[in-house]
Design a protein around this motif. Structure first.
Motif: not given
Lengths: 111, 831
Positions: B693-700, B708-719, B757-765
């Motif tokens: 499902a390509e979960a590692t390029i999604k916002d969540f 169990g479940y690994e939760l990933h954040v901040g993926g982006n397949a945009g520009i 989410t990607a630039p947000w996480i890059e900005r806030v860490g």
């Protein structure tokens, strides 16, 4: 629409038909016309076609006396129809003469 | 003696381009009553900044913004102008310039500033319509007109000018291809590695590079139709731009008998073989060298003005070391000096392909002699300054490649301190010859912004490579008051405040309407603009879900009409399919809508939903009604909101699946749909680490594993492609749901509008996100606030929103005057 052709004031509807800070579309044989209501309840009409890529200006965001085209965010003056800001001088959505009498909106159109 | 006009020495300048305009200005700056100056220009335009034509072509500037010396300026300074005239000959015996209409203009001193001509390759078909150079405003007009018709553009020449032309045309919607003779773009400024990165960066902006390609013939009957290469390939083109180089314009110097080689030969005081005739700029040849960049022009003009006004009769021009900066938006590229290395040179290279950053500095005998910077070019000016100073860099060699900030920090210095210690006479801006003392004087005179300084003293106003130094001077001179203006960027031109300030004010001052925010924060426009109003609308509904009334007039058309606007003004509609699962009933209803409304295309989206294209605005309410009747709700594919939750089939069907990924996807979508966010938001659940499902390029994204479940954040397949980062691992579905809602709410409350989410996480860490969600109590509070908002906003706009926000009738025209009505008007006239 040159000066020689006969022009006529055509009743196109009531001011209350147009949402505040919004627009409505009028279909005509010359193409669609967009009629706008600004924040100060001023009314303007321009051809409903952005000079850039033909975007429907009636779907844009009205701000001040300008409209932001929904396709690529060009800012068009509702008074002159001219593109503004960085795009100034690059095109015009021709304005259509408009008057309001007793709440009815009239457009000046060729007959 | 009274200063009569007749007694003044007559200076005539041929050429009203950048060199011509500048030499007049430099002379006037030194002594304005000494001479009677005339200037002759073949273009019937005032003097403009030719290097800024690229931004004009790209639509980033207008012509008026690039005029440097207007007709009014010449008039105000008593300079006689002959614009639209060209020179037929120079009569050295009578000391007169003969114009094309026979007019004769006498001179005491003549300055040739005639620039150069674009080289036109003598290819067959070079005289066809649609073949242009990239040199003056007429060329730009022709290119803009061609771009409006669309189609394909071919640019011959992969140098600075050719690439800027191709970028400008691509930006205006043409398919642009650059043909280059050798195998590296800008090979005179770039090494191979940087050339490849540039090729890639241009491709991302729609410019295709064809390297190692020799042009053979331009094809077409009357208008260009294509370009044939030596290897037989044919590239279609409705516009062909030749940008292969320039040739110094030497007529009429040649016919007047002056010494001319490649350019008009001048000495170190810009004097030609006739002592009363001088040459500056691209038409001049100095010590065997002809220049095609701006910095040497400015230096030549300063030297000549010093000599002519006798301010410094011994002034000498000794040649210029060159730096280049590419004017393509978003491509940071800088090159100076001997970047290619050579005998006795050592290279230091820094390479980070992940970020697209490449830096190379070349050192010879402990001195910096060249640099190429790609991706991060902010230190270009600093390196260039070190090169010009030619001091030993042995002491800072180990940190040099990391740039000024790191080098100075490791040496215990504030970078500004170094600038502060410079003597006033140090040159800051090489292009315009502005010293540190002049910059500081301008700052003290009240020009306290970069733009203001550019206008006042011209520092940093040409190539921009000294911008960093000028900013340091602002900081040093203004101290704390400079910090105020370098804070976060304002939302738009309507306000000086950045997003963070506005969000905080909305909460602290309990502002609950857009006009309230504008009044409290002193907005400079009556009702904002298309940038700030949608942002304010979102911030208010996020802060006060129960009190705030959504403002559809401050929403982009898609969110107002609950469908995606397409290029032809029609809309596309995506019904929600929970977790990507559908049924015969839903498919049948969709098929019926397709038939009933003549939908021209149905497409499966990247998020596993069906997209119905080409629906007319007035049909939208009826389309929604039919889809609603089959139980489907809006997929919000148009909204800054939760879009889709993509899933694989997981343990229910898949032999590798470890958990019920489809089921979790449906639960996630049902919990979060309808929630407005700063930007679009996508989720996915993969049933195992194969990640179908390509979960590692999604916002969540959720990756199910045995435990169990690994939760990933901040993926982006945009520009900018960005993989997710691991947020945490949880054991149960309930925890995965809780974390997802808490994360969404943290993002909703903290990110700026239009920040994914990607630039947000890059900005806030990432640590900020982890800290914000670490404690169960914190998550519970966030989830509670999320659910409160969902109670108001989790509604199907297709079913409810249209009658709620505006009457359904506004989806139809207010009046239809086609046919009939104009006939009525005719009748009325006849009566």
């Amino acid at each position: 629409m040159n000066a020689i052709s006969l022009m006529n004031w055509v009743d196109v509807g009531h001011t209350s038909d147009i949402p505040h800070q919004g627009a409505r579309r009028i279909e005509t044989d010359m193409g669609a016309i967009a009629v706008f209501c600004t924040v100060d309840h001023e009314y303007y009409a321009v051809m409903d076609k952005c000079p850039h890529k033909g975007g429907p200006l009636s779907e844009g965001i009205v701000h001040g006396r300008s409209i932001a085209c929904p396709l690529h965010n060009w800012s068009i003056s509702l008074q002159s129809g001219e593109a503004q800001g960085v795009d100034a001088g690059k095109g015009c959505a021709p304005p259509v003469p408009l008057k309001v009498e007793n709440g009815q909106i009239f457009l000046s159109l060729p007959v | 003696m009274t200063p009569e006009t007749a007694s003044k020495e007559r200076i005539v300048v041929i050429g009203a381009g950048m060199a011509g305009g500048r030499i007049v200005e430099e002379i006037l700056k030194r002594k304005d009553s000494l001479f009677e100056i005339s200037i002759i220009g073949a273009e019937s335009l005032p003097t403009y900044d030719r290097i800024q034509l690229s931004p004009v072509l790209a639509g980033e500037k207008t012509f008026d913004q690039i005029v440097t010396h207007s007709q009014d300026w010449y008039d105000a300074n008593g300079v006689k102008t002959h614009f639209g005239y060209w020179v037929q000959s120079v009569d050295r015996a009578l000391k007169e310039v003969v114009l094309h209409d026979g007019q004769r203009i006498p001179y005491d001193k003549l300055i040739l500033a005639m620039g150069s001509d674009p080289i036109r390759l003598p290819l067959p078909g070079a005289d066809l319509h649609g073949v242009v150079a990239f040199r003056d405003l007429h060329d730009v007009d022709a290119m803009q007109a061609a771009a409006e018709r669309g189609g394909e553009a071919v640019v011959i020449g992969g140098g600075l000018l050719g690439l800027e032309a191709a970028y400008g045309l691509a930006k205006r919607g043409m398919k642009a291809t650059v043909i280059h003779l050798v195998d590296v773009l800008m090979e005179r400024q770039l090494d191979e590695a940087a050339g490849r990165l540039l090729e890639k960066a241009l491709l991302d902006r729609g410019v295709i590079s064809v390297l190692n390609a020799q042009s053979e013939a331009i094809l077409g009957e009357t208008h260009v139709e294509g370009l044939r290469l030596k290897d037989g390939r044919v590239i279609p083109a409705s516009l062909l731009v030749m940008a292969v180089g320039i040739r110094p314009h030497v007529e009429p110097a040649k016919s007047a008998g002056l010494v001319v080689e490649r350019g008009i030969v001048v000495d170190d005081q810009m004097r030609t073989s006739d002592p009363d005739i001088f040459a500056v700029g691209e038409c001049a040849q100095h010590r065997g060298q002809c220049y095609g960049l701006v910095a040497p022009i400015w230096e030549m003009c300063r030297t000549l003005a010093d000599v002519l006004t006798a301010k410094n009769p011994d002034s000498a021009y000794l040649g210029t070391s060159l730096a280049t900066r590419l004017k393509v938006s978003g491509v940071d590229l800088y090159s100076a000096g001997q970047f290619g290395g050579g005998e006795g040179c050592e290279d230091i290279v820094f390479r980070d392909p992940g970020r697209g950053v490449y830096k190379r500095i070349v050192i010879k005998d402990d001195r910096l002699v060249g640099t190429v910077l790609f991706g991060e070019a902010g230190d270009g000016g600093w390196y260039f300054d070190l090169m010009k100073k030619a001091e030993s860099v042995a002491g800072i060699r180990d940190t040099l490649i990391f740039g000024q900030a790191v080098t100075h920090a490791l040496a215990g210095q504030d970078p500004s301190d170094a600038v502060a210690a410079w003597p006033d006479a140090t040159e800051v801006c090489g292009c315009n010859g502005v010293t540190k003392g002049q910059v500081v004087a301008s700052i003290c005179a009240g020009h306290t912004t970069l733009d203001g300084l550019r206008g006042a003293c011209k520092a940093s106003a040409s190539c921009g490579s000294c911008t960093g130094i000028v900013e340091s001077l602002l900081k040093v001179t203004l101290g704390d008051s400079f910090k105020a203006q370098t804070g976060p960027k304002s939302i738009c031109k309507c306000t000086e405040h950045g997003h963070a300030v506005v969000r905080k004010a909305i909460i602290d001052l309990e502002l609950k309407t857009i006009p309230d925010v504008m009044q409290a924060l002193k907005w400079q426009t009556p009702d904002g603009c298309s940038s700030c109003r949608p942002a304010l609308n979102y911030y208010l509904l996020c802060a006060w879900p129960r009190d705030y009334h959504d403002d559809p007039r401050s929403r982009f058309v898609n969110e107002r009409n609950h469908a995606n606007i397409q290029k032809d003004g029609t809309y596309s509609v995506v019904p929600r399919m929970w977790g990507g699962v559908t049924s015969a009933k839903e498919l049948r209803a969709i098929a019926d809508v397709v038939d009933k409304f003549d939908v021209p295309m149905v497409k499966v989206t990247g998020g596993q939903r069906l997209d119905l294209f080409g629906i007319k605005k007035q049909d939208l309410p009826a389309v929604w009604a039919d889809l609603n009747a089959a139980g489907m709700v809006s997929g919000h594919a148009y909204a800054k909101a939760l879009r889709t939750v993509k899933t694989c089939v997981g343990s229910e069907w898949c032999r590798f699946g470890t958990q019920d990924s489809t089921g979790l996807g449906i639960k996630l979508e049902q919990a979060t749909w309808g929630s407005y966010m700063p930007h679009k938001f996508k989720m996915a659940v993969s049933g195992c680490p194969r990640n179908c499902a390509e979960a590692t390029i999604k916002d969540f994204g959720v990756i199910c594993v045995d435990s169990g479940y690994e939760l990933h954040v901040g993926g982006n397949a945009g520009i900018h492609l960005r993989g997710t980062e691991l947020l945490t691992k949880v054991a149960t579905e309930a925890e995965a749901l809780e974390w997802s809602m808490a994360f969404v709410q943290l993002y909703r409350e903290d990110a700026w509008y239009l920040e994914r989410t990607a630039p947000w996480i890059e900005r806030v860490g990432l640590q900020f996100v982890k800290d914000g969600l670490a404690e169960p109590e914190m998550r519970a509070v966030l989830v509670a606030r999320f659910l409160e908002s969902q109670a108001v906003y989790q509604i199907d706009p297709w079913a409810e929103h249209a009658p709620k926000s505006e009457p359904a009738k506004v989806f139809s025209p207010m009046a239809d005057l086609r046919n009939g009505v104009s006939q009525d008007q005719l009748k009325e006239c006849a009566q």
